[in-house]
Design a protein around this motif. Structure first.
Motif, PDB file in Angstrom:
ATOM      1  N   VAL A   7     -52.069 -58.575  -0.989  1.00  0.00           N
ATOM      2  CA  VAL A   7     -52.463 -58.063  -2.297  1.00  0.00           C
ATOM      3  C   VAL A   7     -53.370 -59.064  -2.996  1.00  0.00           C
ATOM      4  O   VAL A   7     -53.304 -60.260  -2.741  1.00  0.00           O
ATOM      5  CB  VAL A   7     -51.238 -57.757  -3.193  1.00  0.00           C
ATOM      6  CG1 VAL A   7     -50.429 -56.605  -2.656  1.00  0.00           C
ATOM      7  CG2 VAL A   7     -50.376 -58.975  -3.388  1.00  0.00           C
ATOM      8  N   VAL A   8     -54.233 -58.550  -3.860  1.00  0.00           N
ATOM      9  CA  VAL A   8     -55.101 -59.363  -4.694  1.00  0.00           C
ATOM     10  C   VAL A   8     -54.895 -58.937  -6.146  1.00  0.00           C
ATOM     11  O   VAL A   8     -54.507 -57.800  -6.420  1.00  0.00           O
ATOM     12  CB  VAL A   8     -56.589 -59.217  -4.301  1.00  0.00           C
ATOM     13  CG1 VAL A   8     -56.853 -59.805  -2.934  1.00  0.00           C
ATOM     14  CG2 VAL A   8     -57.031 -57.784  -4.352  1.00  0.00           C
ATOM     15  N   VAL A   9     -55.153 -59.851  -7.060  1.00  0.00           N
ATOM     16  CA  VAL A   9     -55.015 -59.564  -8.486  1.00  0.00           C
ATOM     17  C   VAL A   9     -56.374 -59.122  -9.015  1.00  0.00           C
ATOM     18  O   VAL A   9     -57.380 -59.799  -8.809  1.00  0.00           O
ATOM     19  CB  VAL A   9     -54.505 -60.798  -9.254  1.00  0.00           C
ATOM     20  CG1 VAL A   9     -54.445 -60.506 -10.745  1.00  0.00           C
ATOM     21  CG2 VAL A   9     -53.149 -61.219  -8.732  1.00  0.00           C
ATOM     22  N   GLN A  10     -56.384 -57.973  -9.671  1.00  0.00           N
ATOM     23  CA  GLN A  10     -57.611 -57.453 -10.261  1.00  0.00           C
ATOM     24  C   GLN A  10     -57.373 -57.152 -11.728  1.00  0.00           C
ATOM     25  O   GLN A  10     -56.258 -56.799 -12.125  1.00  0.00           O
ATOM     26  CB  GLN A  10     -58.061 -56.174  -9.572  1.00  0.00           C
ATOM     27  CG  GLN A  10     -58.599 -56.363  -8.187  1.00  0.00           C
ATOM     28  CD  GLN A  10     -59.118 -55.066  -7.603  1.00  0.00           C
ATOM     29  OE1 GLN A  10     -58.851 -53.980  -8.101  1.00  0.00           O
ATOM     30  NE2 GLN A  10     -59.875 -55.183  -6.525  1.00  0.00           N
ATOM     31  N   LEU A  11     -58.419 -57.286 -12.510  1.00  0.00           N
ATOM     32  CA  LEU A  11     -58.354 -56.952 -13.923  1.00  0.00           C
ATOM     33  C   LEU A  11     -58.733 -55.482 -14.067  1.00  0.00           C
ATOM     34  O   LEU A  11     -59.842 -55.084 -13.709  1.00  0.00           O
ATOM     35  CB  LEU A  11     -59.306 -57.838 -14.720  1.00  0.00           C
ATOM     36  CG  LEU A  11     -59.256 -57.690 -16.230  1.00  0.00           C
ATOM     37  CD1 LEU A  11     -57.887 -58.126 -16.763  1.00  0.00           C
ATOM     38  CD2 LEU A  11     -60.355 -58.518 -16.878  1.00  0.00           C
ATOM     39  N   ARG A  12     -57.799 -54.676 -14.554  1.00  0.00           N
ATOM     40  CA  ARG A  12     -58.042 -53.238 -14.736  1.00  0.00           C
ATOM     41  C   ARG A  12     -58.092 -52.933 -16.230  1.00  0.00           C
ATOM     42  O   ARG A  12     -57.364 -53.526 -17.012  1.00  0.00           O
ATOM     43  CB  ARG A  12     -56.917 -52.410 -14.091  1.00  0.00           C
ATOM     44  CG  ARG A  12     -56.844 -52.539 -12.588  1.00  0.00           C
ATOM     45  CD  ARG A  12     -57.936 -51.709 -11.930  1.00  0.00           C
ATOM     46  NE  ARG A  12     -58.004 -51.901 -10.509  1.00  0.00           N
ATOM     47  CZ  ARG A  12     -57.518 -51.074  -9.608  1.00  0.00           C
ATOM     48  NH1 ARG A  12     -56.876 -50.004  -9.977  1.00  0.00           N
ATOM     49  NH2 ARG A  12     -57.672 -51.339  -8.328  1.00  0.00           N
ATOM     50  N   GLN A  13     -58.933 -51.992 -16.588  1.00  0.00           N
ATOM     51  CA  GLN A  13     -59.075 -51.637 -17.990  1.00  0.00           C
ATOM     52  C   GLN A  13     -58.641 -50.205 -18.215  1.00  0.00           C
ATOM     53  O   GLN A  13     -59.081 -49.293 -17.523  1.00  0.00           O
ATOM     54  CB  GLN A  13     -60.517 -51.822 -18.449  1.00  0.00           C
ATOM     55  CG  GLN A  13     -60.691 -51.520 -19.923  1.00  0.00           C
ATOM     56  CD  GLN A  13     -62.053 -51.934 -20.439  1.00  0.00           C
ATOM     57  OE1 GLN A  13     -62.802 -52.606 -19.751  1.00  0.00           O
ATOM     58  NE2 GLN A  13     -62.355 -51.530 -21.645  1.00  0.00           N
ATOM     59  N   TRP A  14     -57.772 -50.031 -19.195  1.00  0.00           N
ATOM     60  CA  TRP A  14     -57.378 -48.727 -19.667  1.00  0.00           C
ATOM     61  C   TRP A  14     -58.066 -48.507 -21.004  1.00  0.00           C
ATOM     62  O   TRP A  14     -58.740 -49.403 -21.512  1.00  0.00           O
ATOM     63  CB  TRP A  14     -55.857 -48.649 -19.816  1.00  0.00           C
ATOM     64  CG  TRP A  14     -55.146 -48.503 -18.515  1.00  0.00           C
ATOM     65  CD1 TRP A  14     -54.734 -47.344 -17.935  1.00  0.00           C
ATOM     66  CD2 TRP A  14     -54.780 -49.548 -17.599  1.00  0.00           C
ATOM     67  NE1 TRP A  14     -54.135 -47.595 -16.728  1.00  0.00           N
ATOM     68  CE2 TRP A  14     -54.138 -48.939 -16.496  1.00  0.00           C
ATOM     69  CE3 TRP A  14     -54.924 -50.924 -17.595  1.00  0.00           C
ATOM     70  CZ2 TRP A  14     -53.657 -49.665 -15.426  1.00  0.00           C
ATOM     71  CZ3 TRP A  14     -54.447 -51.651 -16.527  1.00  0.00           C
ATOM     72  CH2 TRP A  14     -53.815 -51.028 -15.458  1.00  0.00           C
ATOM     73  N   SER A  15     -57.884 -47.361 -21.595  1.00  0.00           N
ATOM     74  CA  SER A  15     -58.562 -47.072 -22.861  1.00  0.00           C
ATOM     75  C   SER A  15     -58.098 -47.989 -23.988  1.00  0.00           C
ATOM     76  O   SER A  15     -58.861 -48.289 -24.902  1.00  0.00           O
ATOM     77  CB  SER A  15     -58.350 -45.612 -23.260  1.00  0.00           C
ATOM     78  OG  SER A  15     -56.963 -45.356 -23.417  1.00  0.00           O
ATOM     79  N   ASP A  16     -56.857 -48.475 -23.912  1.00  0.00           N
ATOM     80  CA  ASP A  16     -56.326 -49.290 -25.005  1.00  0.00           C
ATOM     81  C   ASP A  16     -56.091 -50.761 -24.654  1.00  0.00           C
ATOM     82  O   ASP A  16     -55.758 -51.552 -25.525  1.00  0.00           O
ATOM     83  CB  ASP A  16     -55.021 -48.670 -25.517  1.00  0.00           C
ATOM     84  CG  ASP A  16     -53.956 -48.595 -24.443  1.00  0.00           C
ATOM     85  OD1 ASP A  16     -54.313 -48.630 -23.253  1.00  0.00           O
ATOM     86  OD2 ASP A  16     -52.765 -48.501 -24.795  1.00  0.00           O
ATOM     87  N   ARG A  17     -56.249 -51.156 -23.393  1.00  0.00           N
ATOM     88  CA  ARG A  17     -55.946 -52.545 -23.024  1.00  0.00           C
ATOM     89  C   ARG A  17     -56.524 -52.889 -21.661  1.00  0.00           C
ATOM     90  O   ARG A  17     -56.918 -52.022 -20.895  1.00  0.00           O
ATOM     91  CB  ARG A  17     -54.434 -52.778 -22.992  1.00  0.00           C
ATOM     92  CG  ARG A  17     -53.745 -52.029 -21.863  1.00  0.00           C
ATOM     93  CD  ARG A  17     -52.241 -52.075 -21.999  1.00  0.00           C
ATOM     94  NE  ARG A  17     -51.564 -51.423 -20.918  1.00  0.00           N
ATOM     95  CZ  ARG A  17     -51.446 -50.128 -20.740  1.00  0.00           C
ATOM     96  NH1 ARG A  17     -52.001 -49.297 -21.597  1.00  0.00           N
ATOM     97  NH2 ARG A  17     -50.777 -49.637 -19.726  1.00  0.00           N
ATOM     98  N   LYS A  18     -56.533 -54.193 -21.394  1.00  0.00           N
ATOM     99  CA  LYS A  18     -56.874 -54.700 -20.073  1.00  0.00           C
ATOM    100  C   LYS A  18     -55.628 -55.361 -19.518  1.00  0.00           C
ATOM    101  O   LYS A  18     -54.856 -55.957 -20.262  1.00  0.00           O
ATOM    102  CB  LYS A  18     -57.998 -55.733 -20.152  1.00  0.00           C
ATOM    103  CG  LYS A  18     -59.329 -55.161 -20.522  1.00  0.00           C
ATOM    104  CD  LYS A  18     -60.392 -56.243 -20.509  1.00  0.00           C
ATOM    105  CE  LYS A  18     -61.739 -55.679 -20.880  1.00  0.00           C
ATOM    106  NZ  LYS A  18     -62.790 -56.717 -20.871  1.00  0.00           N
ATOM    107  N   LYS A  19     -55.449 -55.273 -18.208  1.00  0.00           N
ATOM    108  CA  LYS A  19     -54.247 -55.822 -17.596  1.00  0.00           C
ATOM    109  C   LYS A  19     -54.570 -56.290 -16.186  1.00  0.00           C
ATOM    110  O   LYS A  19     -55.355 -55.665 -15.476  1.00  0.00           O
ATOM    111  CB  LYS A  19     -53.172 -54.733 -17.543  1.00  0.00           C
ATOM    112  CG  LYS A  19     -51.829 -55.190 -17.066  1.00  0.00           C
ATOM    113  CD  LYS A  19     -50.822 -54.048 -17.129  1.00  0.00           C
ATOM    114  CE  LYS A  19     -49.490 -54.485 -16.611  1.00  0.00           C
ATOM    115  NZ  LYS A  19     -48.505 -53.402 -16.640  1.00  0.00           N
TER     116      LYS A  19
END
Length: 154
Positions: A31-43
């Motif tokens: 697994v790798v860590v990726q920055l994902r963006q939703w409409s209200d936040r990034k995680k």
């Protein structure tokens, strides 16, 4: 015992790996860590490095044991036989994922089709062919490992 590649249902890689481990089957889901963006936040989220693939280490006669787990579809085959991944290839993937070094590459002096020798990082002993160059990444073909490597340009 050999490492085999199990094909899973889409988005079931981590679930299948957890089930296999609970059933006593040695497996590896990189697994790798990726920055994902939703409409209200990034995680930051952990996503599988290979979509729909999990590596399992089994004896040849125990290969059917993986089908007792929900989400397992089939084995990956190569030339009519179950694909076998060598131990050193699994170790290269693990080493690469555990490396915190950033690899600096100057893309301006390279052209598509050039053959290069990687000088640093986990693939430092490999030769690669440049397949694609963009403003954000470049794609290398590692023929000795039979894979394509996509690297971001910083």
């Amino acid at each position: 015992m050999n490492w085999y590649v199990v094909y899973t249902k889409p988005k079931w890689e981590k679930k299948v790996a957890a089930q296999l481990q609970n059933n006593g089957i040695e497996c590896y889901c990189p697994v790798v860590v990726q920055l994902r963006q939703w409409s209200d936040r990034k995680k930051k989220v952990e996503v599988p490095l290979f979509n729909s693939y999990v590596f399992v280490r089994l004896a040849e006669n125990d290969r059917n044991a993986v089908f007792d787990n929900v989400g397992v579809v089939r084995y990956l085959f190569w030339l009519g036989k179950p694909a076998i991944v060598r131990d050193d290839e699994i170790n290269i993937i693990k080493k690469w994922l555990n490396t915190s070094d950033s690899i600096d590459v100057e893309v301006a002096s390279y052209h598509i089709g050039d053959s290069i020798a990687l000088e640093s990082g986990p693939f430092s002993t490999q030769k690669a062919t440049i397949k694609e160059i963009t403003n954000t990444h470049f794609v290398l073909v590692l023929e000795s490992l039979g894979c394509v490597l996509k690297m971001k340009i910083k």
